[in-house]
Design an enzyme around this catalytic site. Structure first.
Site, short mmCIF file in Angstrom:
data_model
loop_
_atom_site.label_atom_id
_atom_site.label_comp_id
_atom_site.label_asym_id
_atom_site.label_seq_id
_atom_site.Cartn_x
_atom_site.Cartn_y
_atom_site.Cartn_z
N LYS A 46 44.30 -41.41 -10.12
CA LYS A 46 43.38 -41.86 -9.07
C LYS A 46 41.95 -42.11 -9.56
CE LYS A 46 45.39 -42.67 -6.28
NZ LYS A 46 46.36 -43.81 -6.46
N HIS A 101 48.52 -40.58 -18.55
CA HIS A 101 47.69 -39.52 -17.96
C HIS A 101 47.75 -38.25 -18.83
CE1 HIS A 101 47.19 -41.80 -14.32
NE2 HIS A 101 48.36 -41.55 -13.80
N SER A 131 41.17 -39.82 -2.80
CA SER A 131 42.13 -40.89 -3.09
C SER A 131 43.52 -40.27 -3.31
CB SER A 131 41.66 -41.65 -4.35
OG SER A 131 42.57 -42.63 -4.70
#
Ligand code: A3P
Length: 293
Positions: A46, A101, A131
């Site tokens: 995000k 990530h 988010s």
């Protein structure tokens, strides 16, 4: 040993998304053979991943810039640790562009040889959290949370995909000298997309004409991406991941400071306290408001 709790798959202390993890790759991640011209886009979830995927794809592929090829950005800059059935990373032509990530300590050893490039995009963590809250409630593969209060607990404890935001950014930043890495923030992209594109392309040593830069900036703008099926993950979310409602969007608001519409004064104060404790002496600056200089 079962490393799964809910939608989380824990490997070496880091939470992956259980639904899509490429376990074979992750178990051998350290030895994944890196090429000198590989590019990794690394983010905490995000933080502007989809946006930067789009920018990288537009910078690298003329057929994307001029829209002569119909390939999604997810296929052009695929996720490293999550299953992507259409690409074989070992045989993919150079330059390979990856999205990931992963925390610094799971990075393939070859990245430390400093030739391959890493672009790390970060975002102020209050907006990341808001988010993420909406995103988790939207996608069926992520755990739904009744309210921000509850989600904030999980986020601050790292009981989400990506584990603790603080550890992710600190880890990469504190080990930056081991890598060939550029740190940029979502908010700078938002405030000056053109300049950010120039900075990214210069780091990647990709020279673009003025016309090319214009095409990148135009197609990486929020409204364009939002309605562009190549860029907005629409198909994969609808057909593979699944959603709890039809109102959600990957490109939701795309702004700076939306947290102000969601956090109570108490929640904000608690967040600030924890932020200060965890980010004391951290040199990168964060932008919390769209009007901030
Ligand atoms: P919001 O939910 O705050 O709107 P990620 O790709 O890492 O999951 O990040 C998603 C966030 O980036 C969403 O934030 C999304 O709207 C925002 N985003 C994606 N593309 C963007 C763009 N072109 N301009 C501004 N924000 C964008």
């Amino acid at each position: 040993m079962d490393n799964t709790v809910g939608n989380l798959f824990n490997f070496k202390g880091y939470n992956f998304d259980h639904s899509f993890i490429n376990i074979d790759l992750v178990e051998n991640i350290e030895d994944f053979k890196i090429r000198n011209d590989d590019v990794f886009l690394i983010t905490y979830p995000k933080s502007g991943t989809i946006w930067t995927q789009q920018i990288l794809s537009l910078i690298y592929f003329e057929g994307h810039r001029n829209r002569t090829e119909n390939i999604t950005t997810l296929n052009r800059v695929p996720f490293f640790e999550y299953v992507n059935k259409t690409s074989n990373f070992f045989e993919a032509p150079s330059p390979r562009l990856f999205t990931s990530h992963i925390p610094y300590y799971l990075a393939p050893k070859g990245l430390k040889k400093k030739k391959a490039k890493i672009l790390y995009i970060y975002r102020n963590p209050k907006d990341v959290m808001i988010s993420y809250f909406h995103f988790s409630n939207w996608l069926v593969t992520l755990e739904k949370t009744e309210n921000i209060e509850h989600f904030m607990e999980k986020f601050l404890d790292g009981k989400v995909v990506g584990s603790r935001w603080f550890d992710h950014i600190r880890g990469w930043y504190e080990h930056k000298d081991d890598f060939n890495i550029l740190f940029m923030c979502f908010e700078d992209l938002k405030k000056d997309l053109r300049n950010s594109v120039l900075k990214i392309s210069s780091f990647l040593e990709k020279e673009l004409s003025e016309e090319d830069v214009n095409a990148v900036v135009r197609q990486a703008a929020f409204q364009n991406m939002k309605s562009d099926p190549q860029a907005n993950y629409g198909d994969i979310i609808k057909n593979i991941v699944g959603t709890r409602n039809s109102e959600g969007r990957f490109l939701r608001k795309g702004t700076i400071g939306d947290w102000k519409h969601h956090l109570t004064v108490e929640q904000n104060e608690r967040f600030d306290k924890i932020f200060q404790k965890n980010m004391k002496d951290f040199p990168l600056k964060f932008i919390w408001d769209i009007n901030e200089k």
